[in-house]
Design a protein around this motif. Structure first.
Motif, PDB file in Angstrom:
ATOM      1  N   THR A 138     -86.301  37.010  65.712  1.00  0.00           N
ATOM      2  CA  THR A 138     -87.084  36.451  66.824  1.00  0.00           C
ATOM      3  C   THR A 138     -86.393  35.180  67.291  1.00  0.00           C
ATOM      4  OG1 THR A 138     -88.499  35.332  65.210  1.00  0.00           O
ATOM      5  CG2 THR A 138     -89.275  37.429  66.079  1.00  0.00           C
ATOM      6  N   THR A 139     -85.227  35.342  67.854  1.00  0.00           N
ATOM      7  CA  THR A 139     -84.398  34.196  68.234  1.00  0.00           C
ATOM      8  C   THR A 139     -84.297  33.993  69.739  1.00  0.00           C
ATOM      9  OG1 THR A 139     -82.435  35.629  68.169  1.00  0.00           O
ATOM     10  CG2 THR A 139     -82.989  34.421  66.154  1.00  0.00           C
ATOM     11  N   LYS A 140     -84.838  34.944  70.525  1.00  0.00           N
ATOM     12  CA  LYS A 140     -84.697  34.852  71.975  1.00  0.00           C
ATOM     13  C   LYS A 140     -86.051  34.825  72.670  1.00  0.00           C
ATOM     14  CE  LYS A 140     -80.314  37.445  72.234  1.00  0.00           C
ATOM     15  NZ  LYS A 140     -79.650  38.646  72.832  1.00  0.00           N
ATOM     16  N   TRP A 145     -82.878  35.973  78.788  1.00  0.00           N
ATOM     17  CA  TRP A 145     -82.485  37.288  79.324  1.00  0.00           C
ATOM     18  C   TRP A 145     -81.245  37.141  80.184  1.00  0.00           C
ATOM     19  CZ3 TRP A 145     -85.155  40.880  83.376  1.00  0.00           C
ATOM     20  CH2 TRP A 145     -84.832  42.215  83.077  1.00  0.00           C
ATOM     21  N   ASN A 146     -80.249  37.986  79.931  1.00  0.00           N
ATOM     22  CA  ASN A 146     -78.983  37.897  80.660  1.00  0.00           C
ATOM     23  C   ASN A 146     -78.519  39.286  81.084  1.00  0.00           C
ATOM     24  OD1 ASN A 146     -77.721  39.108  78.319  1.00  0.00           O
ATOM     25  ND2 ASN A 146     -77.769  37.085  77.358  1.00  0.00           N
ATOM     26  N   THR A 147     -77.384  39.347  81.758  1.00  0.00           N
ATOM     27  CA  THR A 147     -76.888  40.611  82.309  1.00  0.00           C
ATOM     28  C   THR A 147     -76.629  41.641  81.219  1.00  0.00           C
ATOM     29  OG1 THR A 147     -75.846  39.407  84.135  1.00  0.00           O
ATOM     30  CG2 THR A 147     -75.121  41.671  83.756  1.00  0.00           C
ATOM     31  N   ARG A 148     -76.001  41.211  80.126  1.00  0.00           N
ATOM     32  CA  ARG A 148     -75.715  42.143  79.032  1.00  0.00           C
ATOM     33  C   ARG A 148     -76.995  42.760  78.501  1.00  0.00           C
ATOM     34  NH1 ARG A 148     -76.213  41.417  73.657  1.00  0.00           N
ATOM     35  NH2 ARG A 148     -75.006  42.793  72.258  1.00  0.00           N
ATOM     36  N   ASP A 149     -77.995  41.933  78.247  1.00  0.00           N
ATOM     37  CA  ASP A 149     -79.254  42.441  77.705  1.00  0.00           C
ATOM     38  C   ASP A 149     -79.994  43.302  78.724  1.00  0.00           C
ATOM     39  OD1 ASP A 149     -78.619  41.075  75.455  1.00  0.00           O
ATOM     40  OD2 ASP A 149     -80.231  39.593  75.570  1.00  0.00           O
ATOM     41  N   ALA A 150     -79.844  42.997  80.003  1.00  0.00           N
ATOM     42  CA  ALA A 150     -80.483  43.807  81.045  1.00  0.00           C
ATOM     43  C   ALA A 150     -79.901  45.216  81.060  1.00  0.00           C
ATOM     44  CB  ALA A 150     -80.314  43.144  82.407  1.00  0.00           C
ATOM     45  N   VAL A 151     -78.590  45.314  80.900  1.00  0.00           N
ATOM     46  CA  VAL A 151     -77.939  46.634  80.851  1.00  0.00           C
ATOM     47  C   VAL A 151     -78.421  47.407  79.625  1.00  0.00           C
ATOM     48  CG1 VAL A 151     -75.738  47.840  80.571  1.00  0.00           C
ATOM     49  CG2 VAL A 151     -75.900  45.873  82.114  1.00  0.00           C
ATOM     50  N   ILE A 152     -78.440  46.740  78.478  1.00  0.00           N
ATOM     51  CA  ILE A 152     -78.861  47.391  77.236  1.00  0.00           C
ATOM     52  C   ILE A 152     -80.318  47.854  77.332  1.00  0.00           C
ATOM     53  CG2 ILE A 152     -79.310  47.050  74.774  1.00  0.00           C
ATOM     54  CD1 ILE A 152     -76.908  45.136  74.738  1.00  0.00           C
TER      55      ILE A 152
END
Length: 267
Positions: A138-140, A145-152
């Motif tokens: 639970t670190t975020k 939220w960023n582009t990499r995480d949006a794609v994933i």
């Protein structure tokens, strides 16, 4: 279609759309288990509109910011929170739109509408949610939220094309796997639902042009209203509940329902 059945459809859609238990799975099961006629595409579109209104109302501040950021995004500037959110939501929506379109034109979407598929999806993806919810860090927060995480997360969301998976459930699972807190992971998943529901509504809406009549439109309006109210209540309940409990209650429900459906299917 009786008014009672119409309201039942609207309530099921509203309650299950944002809970990690699969709204599409429940709506597919309803006519199969009750022997009633399928509610039809017009009502499907109506309840989608109702649930869309609920999530927009609940996250109005974020939605307003994203909409305000669209002109800056179009101009090629991602320099505000709103334009960043709009950009990330678009990126996260592309996979599910592509996969959903392919599934529709190939007939795969209809081929998967069975009790067996829903049962396995309920069971398997419920256990996957439990694993990442318990083991994930639970670190975020939502601000990370960023582009990499949006794609994933977009790829995780695309898995929801399988009936019984739950769009919100699989997206929350992906968010927990990436390390987002329960509440912020759920918030991101709910915001991601907005363009996804819009895309789904447009896709369904293209099929219902010319089908509706005045009486059916009245029924659709009633269904949309009940879906809106029930979805808003369910969303409020879940977001408040996450302050003190995990997703385990939903997992237990999924596992029990999955076992029941598989028992029915194989016997």
């Amino acid at each position: 279609m009786t008014l009672f059945y119409l309201l039942l459809v609207a309530l099921i859609q509203g309650i299950t759309e944002f809970l990690p238990v699969s709204s599409s799975g429940h709506l597919i099961l309803l006519p199969q288990l009750t022997g009633a006629m399928d509610q039809g595409l017009v009502i499907d579109v109506a309840v989608h509109v109702g649930t869309l209104g609920a999530v927009v109302a609940f996250f109005w501040r974020d939605v307003r910011g994203a909409v305000a950021g669209v002109p800056r995004l179009v101009a090629g500037r991602i320099d505000t929170e709103g334009s960043k959110l709009a950009f990330l939501l678009i990126i996260a929506t592309i996979p599910v739109v592509l996969v959903g379109f392919v599934a529709k034109v190939t007939g795969l979407a209809d081929a998967m509408r069975s009790i067996t598929v829903i049962g396995w999806a309920m069971l398997v993806f419920g256990l996957v949610l439990y694993w990442f919810d318990q083991k994930g860090p639970t670190t975020k927060g939502a601000g990370d939220w960023n582009t990499r995480d949006a794609v994933i997360l977009g790829l995780w969301q695309a898995v929801a094309i399988i009936p019984g998976t739950s769009r919100s459930g699989i997206t929350i699972t992906g968010a927990r796997a990436l390390g987002y807190t329960r509440a912020d992971g759920a918030k991101i998943a709910m915001l991601m639902s907005i363009p996804t529901i819009v895309a789904s509504g447009v896709l369904l809406g293209a099929d219902v042009v010319g089908q509706a009549n005045w009486m059916l439109m009245q029924l659709a309006g009633i269904a949309a209203l009940f879906a809106f109210v029930s979805a808003l209540l369910a969303l409020t309940f879940m977001m408040r509940l996450l302050r003190s409990v995990s997703f385990t209650p939903y997992v237990i429900y999924r596992v029990i329902l999955g076992i029941i459906l598989l028992t029915i299917s194989y016997t």
